[in-house]
Design a protein around this motif. Structure first.
Motif, PDB file in Angstrom:
ATOM      1  N   GLN A 177       5.146   4.736  -9.386  1.00 36.27           N
ATOM      2  CA  GLN A 177       4.779   3.977  -8.354  1.00 36.27           C
ATOM      3  C   GLN A 177       3.668   2.841  -8.479  1.00 36.27           C
ATOM      4  OE1 GLN A 177       6.416   3.041  -5.303  1.00 36.27           O
ATOM      5  NE2 GLN A 177       4.729   1.531  -5.072  1.00 36.27           N
TER       6      GLN A 177
ATOM      7  N   LEU B  38      -2.192  -0.168  -6.143  1.00 37.44           N
ATOM      8  CA  LEU B  38      -2.741  -1.250  -5.332  1.00 37.44           C
ATOM      9  C   LEU B  38      -4.198  -1.384  -5.185  1.00 37.44           C
ATOM     10  CD1 LEU B  38      -1.814  -3.362  -3.418  1.00 37.44           C
ATOM     11  CD2 LEU B  38      -1.913  -1.818  -1.397  1.00 37.44           C
TER      12      LEU B  38
ATOM     13  N   TRP C 193      -5.114  -5.159  -1.703  1.00 36.43           N
ATOM     14  CA  TRP C 193      -4.990  -4.328  -0.360  1.00 36.43           C
ATOM     15  C   TRP C 193      -5.511  -4.969   1.028  1.00 36.43           C
ATOM     16  CZ3 TRP C 193      -8.296  -1.992   3.107  1.00 36.43           C
ATOM     17  CH2 TRP C 193      -7.940  -1.200   3.997  1.00 36.43           C
TER      18      TRP C 193
ATOM     19  N   ALA D  25       4.881  -1.735   0.003  1.00 36.17           N
ATOM     20  CA  ALA D  25       4.166  -1.568  -1.034  1.00 36.17           C
ATOM     21  C   ALA D  25       4.381  -2.690  -2.276  1.00 36.17           C
ATOM     22  CB  ALA D  25       4.592  -0.048  -1.584  1.00 36.17           C
TER      23      ALA D  25
END
Length: 446
Positions: free
Chosen positions: A26, A29, A34, A58
């Motif tokens: 994944q 960030l 963010w 995301a």
């Protein structure tokens, strides 16, 4: 020297990501991305607001390096490359690493819909690579054979605007043929605002959304405010009028209103629940698949043979760089304190909130074993920065200039610790474009 090193590092970043935004890891960030994401989408993610995602839940890619002629380093010297990250709805970009990261325009989102509809891939302020317009449905299922595509809208860019106040009943099909459907007049959507920059009117449902108020996350807290600080911040200017069309959503035909803007595509589905009638299309996903799939360009990300390191680089590097850039103006302000000036105090407070966000991002990043020692050294610097921030907050409360100076010294020591970490692990961090400017930046902080 710094710029030459940065460009060389970028050219060495040869790890090629898949042609589709799929990763076993994944993506991480960073704080810069963010903070931009959190204003509109954190309330949605936490169930505090029922409305469309403006970015997506995301990121869908790791941080990538893309060519852009005017991209600059900490000193404002031209690099020719910038860091970007793709989300379902758009792409986030950092074009000037050394700019003030507290500025809402530090992170921009690209004119992706414009590129998709014109086929012009933007490689600089005034440089483009011409490609075919994207034959990807602007809304609904990607495998819908009848939905209008971005290419369908290309000839509509030159159409005249509807008069303000006129009910929108015009339609468009996949061939770009414009018609009319009197039955959609019952929805009461009108041409609301003429935008002279592109000579198109914004549909009333979209104009209301672009000027709407709701729950946002800003400066460390949830509050009621405008969703967008500028109505065109997220969308850009309209490139076409709004048109009704039929698209499949989950295999089910839906009548929707579609309007293409420079940065986004907005849709209005009358049958949806109220908070989700206006939605942002998946322009980021569409663009990534077009540029890195159909056009065959190879995405470039961090140069490492260890995939498990990628999320850590995503989160940490675009956090440390803005943090280093932020500490410079903060130190300058602390050198010339104005404890009784409300504007000065408010600016300091905004910068302390930014430091708080940086600390959260760095502490939440989980390093793989290969980078644990590097991360530990970064944490030493972070603790110094956090200690300095605490002292500065106390100084704001007590109006004690000595605490201000102590806080400034702690922050300077923290930045030097960051620089030492990058210097010590220079060989291991060859994957990281621009790590050396952090070292040089720290040398100027006393």
């Amino acid at each position: 020297m710094r710029s030459r090193w940065f460009v060389t590092a970028l050219l060495l970043a040869t790890l090629l990501a898949p042609a589709l935004p799929v990763s076993a890891q994944q993506p991480g960030l960073s704080v810069a991305f963010w903070r931009t994401w959190a204003r509109a989408d954190r309330p949605v993610a936490e169930g505090r607001a029922a409305r469309t995602w403006m970015w997506g839940p995301a990121p869908i890619t790791h941080v990538l390096v893309e060519e852009y002629d005017e991209a600059t380093d900490f000193d404002g010297d031209v690099l020719g490359f910038r860091m970007v990250q793709y989300f379902d709805k758009t792409r986030m970009e950092i074009t000037d690493i050394g700019a003030d990261p507290v500025n809402p325009w530090y992170v921009t989102n690209g004119l992706l819909a414009k590129e998709l509809i014109t086929g012009q891939v933007q490689l600089g302020h005034n440089r483009f690579a011409q490609a075919p317009a994207a034959r990807v449905p602007v809304a609904g299922d990607l495998d819908d054979p009848n939905a209008p595509t971005y290419a369908s809208f290309q000839p509509l860019m030159g159409y005249q605007p509807l008069p303000v106040g006129m009910t929108i009943i015009q339609t468009v099909d996949r061939n770009g043929t414009v018609g009319a459907d009197q039955t959609v007049a019952r929805y009461g959507v009108t041409a609301a605002a003429l935008v002279r920059e592109t000579n198109h009117t914004v549909a009333s449902v979209f104009w209301d959304f672009m000027n709407a108020r709701g729950t946002v996350y800003s400066d460390g807290a949830f509050r009621e405010d405008r969703l967008f600080e500028n109505p065109f911040y997220a969308t850009g200017f309209p490139l076409t009028e709004a048109y009704w069309t039929t698209v499949r959503v989950g295999g089910v035909p839906k009548r929707v209103l579609v309007q293409v803007f420079e940065r986004r595509v907005l849709t209005y589905t009358p049958d949806n629940p109220p908070g989700w009638r206006v939605e942002a299309g998946n322009v980021g996903l569409h663009y990534y698949q077009w540029r890195y799939g159909q056009l065959g360009e190879q995405p470039v990300t961090w140069d490492t043979a260890r995939p498990e390191e990628l999320p850590y680089y995503d989160a940490i590097i675009p956090t440390v760089f803005p943090l280093a850039a932020e500490l410079q103006p903060l130190a300058a302000m602390l050198d010339n304190p104005a404890l009784d000036a409300p504007g000065w105090r408010a600016d300091i407070e905004r910068r302390l909130i930014f430091l708080q966000d940086c600390a959260r991002a760095m502490r939440e990043a989980t390093p793989p074993p290969t980078l644990s020692a590097f991360h530990s050294e970064l944490m030493v610097g972070l603790e110094l920065v956090e200690r300095g921030a605490v002292r500065i907050r106390r100084a704001l409360d007590t109006r004690d200039p000595v605490l201000l100076w102590q806080g400034r010294d702690d922050i300077a020591a923290g930045l030097r610790a960051f620089a030492n970490a990058f210097e010590r692990y220079r060989n291991q961090l060859r994957a990281v474009p621009g790590s050396e400017p952090v070292v040089f930046l720290a040398e100027g902080v006393h």
